[in-house]
Design a protein around this motif. Structure first.
Motif, PDB file in Angstrom:
ATOM      1  N   LEU A   1       0.830  -1.195   0.000  1.00 51.01           N
ATOM      2  CA  LEU A   1       0.000   0.000   0.000  1.00 51.01           C
ATOM      3  C   LEU A   1       0.869   1.250   0.000  1.00 51.01           C
ATOM      4  O   LEU A   1       0.636   2.186  -0.776  1.00 51.01           O
ATOM      5  N   LEU A   2       1.887   1.264   0.834  1.00 52.63           N
ATOM      6  CA  LEU A   2       2.772   2.427   0.910  1.00 52.63           C
ATOM      7  C   LEU A   2       3.609   2.602  -0.359  1.00 52.63           C
ATOM      8  O   LEU A   2       3.850   3.726  -0.797  1.00 52.63           O
ATOM      9  N   ARG A   3       4.043   1.500  -0.942  1.00 52.36           N
ATOM     10  CA  ARG A   3       4.893   1.566  -2.133  1.00 52.36           C
ATOM     11  C   ARG A   3       4.116   1.883  -3.400  1.00 52.36           C
ATOM     12  O   ARG A   3       4.638   2.529  -4.305  1.00 52.36           O
ATOM     13  N   ASP A   4       2.878   1.367  -3.505  1.00 50.95           N
ATOM     14  CA  ASP A   4       2.143   1.494  -4.761  1.00 50.95           C
ATOM     15  C   ASP A   4       0.662   1.767  -4.492  1.00 50.95           C
ATOM     16  O   ASP A   4      -0.205   0.964  -4.814  1.00 50.95           O
ATOM     17  N   ILE A   5       0.398   2.907  -3.926  1.00 45.41           N
ATOM     18  CA  ILE A   5      -0.974   3.241  -3.542  1.00 45.41           C
ATOM     19  C   ILE A   5      -1.898   3.303  -4.759  1.00 45.41           C
ATOM     20  O   ILE A   5      -3.076   2.980  -4.663  1.00 45.41           O
ATOM     21  N   LYS A   6      -1.353   3.680  -5.908  1.00 48.60           N
ATOM     22  CA  LYS A   6      -2.179   3.778  -7.112  1.00 48.60           C
ATOM     23  C   LYS A   6      -2.764   2.410  -7.488  1.00 48.60           C
ATOM     24  O   LYS A   6      -3.954   2.288  -7.776  1.00 48.60           O
ATOM     25  N   THR A   7      -1.938   1.369  -7.491  1.00 47.53           N
ATOM     26  CA  THR A   7      -2.412   0.023  -7.835  1.00 47.53           C
ATOM     27  C   THR A   7      -3.452  -0.460  -6.833  1.00 47.53           C
ATOM     28  O   THR A   7      -4.478  -1.030  -7.209  1.00 47.53           O
ATOM     29  N   VAL A   8      -3.209  -0.208  -5.539  1.00 48.50           N
ATOM     30  CA  VAL A   8      -4.128  -0.661  -4.497  1.00 48.50           C
ATOM     31  C   VAL A   8      -5.465   0.075  -4.605  1.00 48.50           C
ATOM     32  O   VAL A   8      -6.526  -0.544  -4.546  1.00 48.50           O
ATOM     33  N   THR A   9      -5.422   1.386  -4.810  1.00 47.60           N
ATOM     34  CA  THR A   9      -6.677   2.131  -4.911  1.00 47.60           C
ATOM     35  C   THR A   9      -7.429   1.794  -6.194  1.00 47.60           C
ATOM     36  O   THR A   9      -8.663   1.781  -6.199  1.00 47.60           O
ATOM     37  N   MET A  10      -6.713   1.502  -7.267  1.00 53.77           N
ATOM     38  CA  MET A  10      -7.390   1.092  -8.501  1.00 53.77           C
ATOM     39  C   MET A  10      -8.092  -0.249  -8.298  1.00 53.77           C
ATOM     40  O   MET A  10      -9.202  -0.464  -8.794  1.00 53.77           O
ATOM     41  N   ALA A  11      -7.456  -1.155  -7.555  1.00 54.82           N
ATOM     42  CA  ALA A  11      -8.096  -2.435  -7.248  1.00 54.82           C
ATOM     43  C   ALA A  11      -9.329  -2.211  -6.376  1.00 54.82           C
ATOM     44  O   ALA A  11     -10.366  -2.855  -6.563  1.00 54.82           O
ATOM     45  N   ALA A  12      -9.242  -1.278  -5.429  1.00 53.91           N
ATOM     46  CA  ALA A  12     -10.370  -0.976  -4.545  1.00 53.91           C
ATOM     47  C   ALA A  12     -11.516  -0.311  -5.305  1.00 53.91           C
ATOM     48  O   ALA A  12     -12.661  -0.368  -4.860  1.00 53.91           O
ATOM     49  N   ASP A  13     -11.224   0.304  -6.435  1.00 50.16           N
ATOM     50  CA  ASP A  13     -12.287   0.866  -7.277  1.00 50.16           C
ATOM     51  C   ASP A  13     -13.185  -0.242  -7.832  1.00 50.16           C
ATOM     52  O   ASP A  13     -14.369  -0.027  -8.050  1.00 50.16           O
ATOM     53  N   ARG A  14     -12.625  -1.414  -8.069  1.00 50.37           N
ATOM     54  CA  ARG A  14     -13.378  -2.547  -8.627  1.00 50.37           C
ATOM     55  C   ARG A  14     -14.135  -3.312  -7.557  1.00 50.37           C
ATOM     56  O   ARG A  14     -15.253  -3.747  -7.759  1.00 50.37           O
ATOM     57  N   GLN A  15     -13.488  -3.521  -6.405  1.00 47.98           N
ATOM     58  CA  GLN A  15     -14.105  -4.239  -5.285  1.00 47.98           C
ATOM     59  C   GLN A  15     -13.279  -3.971  -4.036  1.00 47.98           C
ATOM     60  O   GLN A  15     -12.113  -3.600  -4.141  1.00 47.98           O
ATOM     61  N   PRO A  16     -13.854  -4.166  -2.853  1.00 48.02           N
ATOM     62  CA  PRO A  16     -13.070  -3.961  -1.625  1.00 48.02           C
ATOM     63  C   PRO A  16     -11.828  -4.858  -1.608  1.00 48.02           C
ATOM     64  O   PRO A  16     -11.858  -5.986  -2.109  1.00 48.02           O
ATOM     65  N   VAL A  17     -10.759  -4.348  -1.050  1.00 48.41           N
ATOM     66  CA  VAL A  17      -9.516  -5.113  -0.938  1.00 48.41           C
ATOM     67  C   VAL A  17      -9.112  -5.196   0.527  1.00 48.41           C
ATOM     68  O   VAL A  17      -9.390  -4.300   1.322  1.00 48.41           O
ATOM     69  N   ALA A  18      -8.464  -6.302   0.873  1.00 48.19           N
ATOM     70  CA  ALA A  18      -7.961  -6.487   2.233  1.00 48.19           C
ATOM     71  C   ALA A  18      -6.538  -5.950   2.303  1.00 48.19           C
ATOM     72  O   ALA A  18      -5.732  -6.175   1.402  1.00 48.19           O
ATOM     73  N   ILE A  19      -6.270  -5.238   3.383  1.00 48.50           N
ATOM     74  CA  ILE A  19      -4.912  -4.765   3.651  1.00 48.50           C
ATOM     75  C   ILE A  19      -4.394  -5.597   4.814  1.00 48.50           C
ATOM     76  O   ILE A  19      -5.010  -5.640   5.881  1.00 48.50           O
ATOM     77  N   THR A  20      -3.277  -6.283   4.586  1.00 48.93           N
ATOM     78  CA  THR A  20      -2.737  -7.171   5.607  1.00 48.93           C
ATOM     79  C   THR A  20      -1.585  -6.511   6.347  1.00 48.93           C
ATOM     80  O   THR A  20      -0.891  -5.651   5.805  1.00 48.93           O
ATOM     81  N   GLN A  21      -1.428  -6.923   7.580  1.00 48.57           N
ATOM     82  CA  GLN A  21      -0.308  -6.466   8.398  1.00 48.57           C
ATOM     83  C   GLN A  21       0.209  -7.695   9.125  1.00 48.57           C
ATOM     84  O   GLN A  21      -0.572  -8.397   9.782  1.00 48.57           O
TER      85      GLN A  21
END
Length: 85
Positions: free
Chosen positions: A9-29
């Motif tokens: 998420l920190l390295r590539d927020i654009k890819t993560v947010t684009m994926a979230a535009d299609r459907q909810p995404v899980a962020i793992t820690q």
């Protein structure tokens, strides 16, 4: 559900947010799902579908609700006592 680590998420927020535009995404820690990222519209739709029912403890019931429930409970208790007589 697609998963991304917090590092991704920190390295590539654009890819993560684009994926979230299609459907909810899980962020793992630490390899465990910790957060969900979704569009605001998806979130608003989910909130609108939430169950409006509430649960109260015996001493927490709002007075107006208790006024509606108590007479019916009294009636049911009286009916139960009559059937045991």
């Amino acid at each position: 559900m697609q998963k991304f680590s917090t590092v991704e998420l920190l390295r590539d927020i654009k890819t993560v947010t684009m994926a979230a535009d299609r459907q909810p995404v899980a962020i793992t820690q630490h390899r465990k799902p910790r957060y969900v990222l979704m569009t605001y519209d998806d979130f608003a739709a989910m909130k609108a579908q939430s169950d409006p029912r509430m649960v109260y403890g015996a001493g927490e019931t709002p007075p107006d609700l208790a006024a509606m429930i108590l007479p019916e409970l009294d009636r049911l208790i009286a009916e139960g006592n009559e059937s045991h007589d």
